[in-house]
Design a protein around this motif. Structure first.
Motif, PDB file in Angstrom:
ATOM      1  N   ALA A  74       0.847  -1.196   0.000  1.00  0.00           N
ATOM      2  CA  ALA A  74       0.000   0.000   0.000  1.00  0.00           C
ATOM      3  C   ALA A  74       0.879   1.241   0.000  1.00  0.00           C
ATOM      4  O   ALA A  74       1.889   1.304   0.712  1.00  0.00           O
ATOM      5  N   LEU A 111      -3.003  -0.182   6.699  1.00  0.00           N
ATOM      6  CA  LEU A 111      -3.345   1.090   6.066  1.00  0.00           C
ATOM      7  C   LEU A 111      -3.331   2.193   7.110  1.00  0.00           C
ATOM      8  O   LEU A 111      -4.003   2.097   8.136  1.00  0.00           O
ATOM      9  N   GLN A 120      -3.987   0.689  -2.617  1.00  0.00           N
ATOM     10  CA  GLN A 120      -3.708  -0.709  -2.324  1.00  0.00           C
ATOM     11  C   GLN A 120      -3.365  -1.393  -3.646  1.00  0.00           C
ATOM     12  O   GLN A 120      -4.124  -1.289  -4.617  1.00  0.00           O
TER      13      GLN A 120
END
Length: 325
Positions: A74, A111, A120
């Motif tokens: 991410a 995250l 992502q």
């Protein structure tokens, strides 16, 4: 301009620093399931269809093994107020996720919250790139908030501000020699001050106060129990001065009171008045900055603080506690 055939690494890095970039944090999970991540500014877009992005990682990075073996990662584009987060993830060997709020994404990806944007990605390709490995990811999910980004330029953090297309500097050639123009800092600051303060005039009049009274109440609102001389030292730079007649007038209206040591204190009426004036001042500020975004406002205040520090002749700090008698 002279081009070096074999540029010195430090000089080359300095030249690259002339290009302003955003700041990102890239995260993944290693083979043991532990979260890992680091701060990077090597992020870039690759393709819109399919959506793809890239970033690079130094071969010497402690995170290399984790990202080499990761199926997903991410990329977080940091907001202007996330400098501390950026610094935390830039440290080697630290527990970077300690105390950091984390959400979970695809493949249990960590995250971070409060970012300008998050992507992502599925790891699509890995390429050799000299002393770095270039990672290309296919974006499988993303989210975005309208927040000002954190920038990096010339080896330090920076802030972004939109340039107003409708504002133009005055033509220096149109000014007479020795005259002040519309770009003179003193004129700009002075006019902005008087126009902003003018928005409060009705509120001051309603309370039968003037600007000097407001200065006095504001200083007492920061720290009560100051002498007239201490207050005068704080507000003297404005050209206003506290007098015995003014103190008598404020006391007669139950706005301030004095104690046996001749220190001034706000009464309940005074505090209520100050709250109402503060509300009027805040409304005037919000009205004046209505066309600014969050980052432009922060930048303006940051630059004004620089001007204040660079021109300060040694005035007392209004936020310092008064001396104990």
């Amino acid at each position: 301009m002279t081009m070096a055939a074999n540029p010195d690494a430090i000089a080359f890095r300095g030249a690259l620093g002339a290009f302003a970039t955003g700041v990102t944090i890239v995260t993944t999970r290693d083979g043991t399931g532990a979260d890992c991540g680091f701060t990077a500014n090597s992020f870039n877009s690759v393709s819109l269809d399919p959506p793809m992005v890239l970033w690079s990682l130094a071969r010497t990075s402690q995170n290399m093994e984790a990202f080499r073996g990761a199926s997903h990662f991410a990329v977080h584009i940091l907001a202007a107020d996330q400098e501390a987060l950026s610094n935390g993830f830039a440290k080697r060997g630290a527990d970077k996720f300690a105390g950091v709020e984390v959400e979970r994404g695809e493949g249990d990806l960590p995250l971070l919250t409060g970012c300008t944007a998050r992507f992502q990605c599925r790891t699509a390709y890995q390429y050799e790139g000299g002393d770095h490995i270039i990672f290309v990811g296919e974006v499988i999910a993303f989210d975005h908030e309208d927040r000002a980004p954190l920038l990096f330029h010339g080896g330090r953090y920076a802030m972004a501000a939109r340039r107003a297309a409708t504002l133009t500097a005055c033509d220096p050639g149109a000014q007479r020699t020795g005259s002040f123009g519309e770009d003179f800092l003193g004129y700009l600051l002075g006019r902005a001050h008087f126009q902003l303060y003018g928005r409060m005039r009705d509120s001051l009049t309603e309370h039968d106060l003037d600007a000097t009274d407001h200065f006095i109440l504001s200083v007492l609102g920061i720290n009560d129990g100051r002498t007239a001389a201490e207050i005068d030292g704080v507000i003297g730079y404005t050209g206003a001065h506290i007098s015995s007649d003014r103190i008598t007038s404020l006391a007669a209206r139950d706005i301030v009171r004095t104690d046996p040591a001749d220190r001034l204190w706000l009464t309940e009426t005074g505090r209520r008045t100050l709250v109402e004036l503060a509300a009027a001042a805040k409304a005037a500020e919000e009205d004046a900055l209505g066309a600014f975004d969050e980052n432009e406002t922060a930048l303006l205040k940051h630059l004004l603080k620089h001007v204040i520090r660079s021109t300060d002749p040694g005035l007392p700090d209004p936020w310092a506690a008064p001396e104990t008698p």
